[in-house]
Scaffold this active site. Structure first.
Site, PDB file in Angstrom:
ATOM      1  N   HIS A  58       0.794  -1.351   0.079  1.00 49.30           N
ATOM      2  CA  HIS A  58       0.113  -0.111  -0.145  1.00 49.30           C
ATOM      3  C   HIS A  58       0.957   1.340   0.052  1.00 49.30           C
ATOM      4  O   HIS A  58       1.497   1.651   0.925  1.00 49.30           O
ATOM      5  CB  HIS A  58      -1.132  -0.078   1.228  1.00 49.30           C
ATOM      6  CG  HIS A  58      -2.162   0.997   1.208  1.00 49.30           C
ATOM      7  ND1 HIS A  58      -3.030   1.055   0.024  1.00 49.30           N
ATOM      8  CD2 HIS A  58      -2.122   2.203   2.027  1.00 49.30           C
ATOM      9  CE1 HIS A  58      -3.830   2.188   0.344  1.00 49.30           C
ATOM     10  NE2 HIS A  58      -3.420   2.858   1.367  1.00 49.30           N
ATOM     11  N   ARG A  81      -4.948  15.145   6.553  1.00 53.26           N
ATOM     12  CA  ARG A  81      -5.719  15.260   5.219  1.00 53.26           C
ATOM     13  C   ARG A  81      -5.640  16.517   4.548  1.00 53.26           C
ATOM     14  O   ARG A  81      -5.679  16.702   3.180  1.00 53.26           O
ATOM     15  CB  ARG A  81      -6.924  14.602   5.453  1.00 53.26           C
ATOM     16  CG  ARG A  81      -7.246  13.955   4.039  1.00 53.26           C
ATOM     17  CD  ARG A  81      -8.735  13.534   4.128  1.00 53.26           C
ATOM     18  NE  ARG A  81      -9.766  14.334   4.060  1.00 53.26           N
ATOM     19  CZ  ARG A  81     -11.201  14.063   3.636  1.00 53.26           C
ATOM     20  NH1 ARG A  81     -11.501  12.783   3.561  1.00 53.26           N
ATOM     21  NH2 ARG A  81     -11.978  15.201   3.990  1.00 53.26           N
ATOM     22  N   TYR A 120      -5.026   7.744  -6.788  1.00 56.59           N
ATOM     23  CA  TYR A 120      -6.252   8.401  -6.960  1.00 56.59           C
ATOM     24  C   TYR A 120      -6.128   9.654  -7.444  1.00 56.59           C
ATOM     25  O   TYR A 120      -7.183  10.639  -7.714  1.00 56.59           O
ATOM     26  CB  TYR A 120      -7.040   8.248  -5.526  1.00 56.59           C
ATOM     27  CG  TYR A 120      -6.345   8.825  -4.395  1.00 56.59           C
ATOM     28  CD1 TYR A 120      -6.244  10.152  -4.256  1.00 56.59           C
ATOM     29  CD2 TYR A 120      -5.740   7.940  -3.594  1.00 56.59           C
ATOM     30  CE1 TYR A 120      -5.914  10.682  -3.109  1.00 56.59           C
ATOM     31  CE2 TYR A 120      -5.221   8.509  -2.466  1.00 56.59           C
ATOM     32  CZ  TYR A 120      -5.152   9.963  -2.126  1.00 56.59           C
ATOM     33  OH  TYR A 120      -4.618  10.234  -1.109  1.00 56.59           O
ATOM     34  N   HIS A 266      -5.775  -1.283   6.112  1.00 59.02           N
ATOM     35  CA  HIS A 266      -5.656  -0.801   7.455  1.00 59.02           C
ATOM     36  C   HIS A 266      -6.649  -1.890   8.186  1.00 59.02           C
ATOM     37  O   HIS A 266      -6.242  -2.512   9.350  1.00 59.02           O
ATOM     38  CB  HIS A 266      -6.174   0.547   7.827  1.00 59.02           C
ATOM     39  CG  HIS A 266      -5.821   1.694   6.938  1.00 59.02           C
ATOM     40  ND1 HIS A 266      -4.126   1.797   7.219  1.00 59.02           N
ATOM     41  CD2 HIS A 266      -6.025   2.445   5.965  1.00 59.02           C
ATOM     42  CE1 HIS A 266      -3.891   3.025   6.392  1.00 59.02           C
ATOM     43  NE2 HIS A 266      -4.749   3.301   5.621  1.00 59.02           N
ATOM     44  N   ASP A 317       2.442   3.107   3.027  1.00 56.46           N
ATOM     45  CA  ASP A 317       1.167   3.790   2.740  1.00 56.46           C
ATOM     46  C   ASP A 317       1.793   5.489   2.548  1.00 56.46           C
ATOM     47  O   ASP A 317       2.045   5.983   1.432  1.00 56.46           O
ATOM     48  CB  ASP A 317       0.289   3.811   4.237  1.00 56.46           C
ATOM     49  CG  ASP A 317      -0.971   4.555   3.983  1.00 56.46           C
ATOM     50  OD1 ASP A 317      -1.274   5.334   3.065  1.00 56.46           O
ATOM     51  OD2 ASP A 317      -1.898   4.636   4.923  1.00 56.46           O
TER      52      ASP A 317
HETATM   53 ZN   LIG Z   1      -3.922   4.752   1.836  1.00 57.76          ZN
END
Ligand SMILES: [Zn+2]
Length: 443
Positions: A58, A81, A120, A266, A317
């Site tokens: 990931h 974020r 993404y 996760h 990640d």
């Molecule tokens: Zn992620």
């Protein structure tokens, strides 16, 4: 044919074996023989412990530029974020290629032979597609190729800014507008010998159940891996229960998401029914402990998931750290803190998650093991650092998992090609390229 002689090699069992000869031809392992006390003439000598290639299941490559830059002041996953979105806003295909190439090269130095890129950031500012709508994805594929590692491009469907909300701001770059348009775009991507295309439901915040079913259907039809961020934050569970009366795991199961090769990324905050569903489906759970710590996500119950029938893989990640050994031991050590018990996950089990488990959930069933017919990925960890000096052959697997760090990796061979030699990438000045690529996207 090339013959490698390993002082010690881990062949998947509880212990490393001494004096192992590995024959490699056309990128594949063609022979593994134990009991060779000294290298035969012509064999390449690998001193230390040789293990299969590590898989980073990931990754969001661009987040490497946030390292060390989000540590000031109070906050939460959600404030982080916002910082991540500001960075995503600055990417273009060229700067992303440079950043991802350096990031994947950093992974190669850490023994990672395959990156699972959960992708993404698809479109230009405001959501305007590039002339080639897969330009960003192709930049990531080129980056992995140049860094010498394989990639599974896990193309993520992302449609909503939250349940029932349109994407806003930076999120417009992530959205294809509809699941039909997502399918149309990913149909333009192709597998090759070092590339696999996978699918993702970004999360049940960002994809409605009907669209999630369409993504799962597309992945199932093509036999492609399907990944989703699952229950990383409690707020996400609460929002799903409020809107649909079901947890993210149940929603995904109802959408057919657990029927094929599914990976829950996760899987931190699960209830008993979620654990049973993932276990019964034989799903993979990808744990990303260094990021989960960094983002104050919480500690997942991985022992419970494995006992229920799930498998494990590991990811770095957000790349707060790129060190697969640290990720592996953190699964055990974080659970020790939460459970007040030691020995919940053995070293060999954790190393299997980092190698075979990761490759399997990325669609490479032929990698992550040292055995005939497997891809010739060989990662050699030196035992002459201060961290590993004094390692005993009988407990070398424990030493690797609980004490090694990425800089202990001395040699990396991917599909029979040398990518790291004497601790250095063979074609990339990784430190310099990381420095330049990070400053460029932040400028
Ligand atoms: Zn992620």
């Amino acid at each position: 044919m090339t013959a490698y002689w390993c002082e010690l090699a881990w062949l998947g069992g509880e212990r490393a074996e001494a004096g192992v000869l590995i024959d490699v031809e056309d990128g594949l392992i063609v022979g593994v023989t134990g009991g060779a006390p000294a290298p035969p003439a012509g064999a390449v000598r690998l001193d230390g412990v040789t293990i299969p290639g590590l898989a980073n299941a990931h990754s969001h490559a661009f987040q490497r530029a946030l390292r060390g830059r989000t540590q000031q002041g109070a906050g939460s996953f959600w404030t982080w974020r916002e910082q991540m979105y500001r960075l995503a806003d600055r990417l273009d295909p060229e700067s992303y290629l440079a950043l991802a190439r350096a990031t994947y090269a950093e992974m190669a130095l850490a023994g990672i032979t395959c990156a699972g890129e959960f992708h993404y950031v698809h479109h230009g500012p405001g959501g305007t597609p590039y002339q080639d709508p897969n330009e960003m994805g192709r930049a990531l594929i080129a980056a992995a190729h140049e860094a010498g590692v394989r990639i599974t491009l896990i193309d993520a469907c992302y449609l909503h800014g939250g349940i029932g909300e349109p994407p806003g701001g930076t999120q417009e770059r992530f959205s294809d507008g509809s699941v039909e348009r997502w399918v149309e775009r990913v149909e333009g991507l192709r597998d090759d010998d070092s590339v696999r295309i996978g699918a993702a439901v970004h999360s049940m915040r960002a994809v409605d159940p009907e669209s999630a079913a369409a993504v799962a259907g597309w992945a199932g039809q093509g036999g492609r891996p399907l990944h989703a961020h699952v229950s990383e934050q409690l707020v996400e569970n609460e929002a799903c229960v409020e809107a649909y009366g079901r947890t993210p795991t149940v929603l995904l199961a109802d959408a057919g998401g657990l029927e094929g090769s599914f990976t829950a990324v996760h899987a931190t905050h699960l209830d008993d029914a979620d654990v049973r569903l993932l276990g019964d489906a034989g799903a993979c759970c990808c744990v990303c402990p260094t990021t989960e710590r960094d983002l104050a996500d919480g500690i997942g119950a991985m022992r419970r998931l494995v006992d229920a029938g799930a498998s494990l893989s590991l990811g770095s990640d957000s790349h707060a750290v790129i060190d697969p050994f640290e990720e592996a031991r953190a699964v055990e050590l974080d659970e020790r803190l939460a459970s007040a018990e030691r020995g919940r996950h053995g070293a060999a089990e954790l190393l299997r998650a980092a190698t075979e488990g990761g490759h399997a959930c990325l669609g490479w069933s032929d990698a992550g093991r040292i055995e005939p017919a497997a891809r010739a990925d060989l990662v050699t960890v030196s035992l002459d650092s201060v961290r590993l000096a004094g390692t005993a052959p009988e407990t070398a697997v424990e030493s690797l998992v609980f004490a090694a760090t990425a800089p202990d990796v001395r040699s990396v061979i991917v599909d029979g090609r040398e990518v790291v030699s004497e601790g250095r990438h063979v074609s990339i000045d990784v430190t310099r390229e990381l420095h330049q690529a990070v400053l460029r996207v932040l400028a």
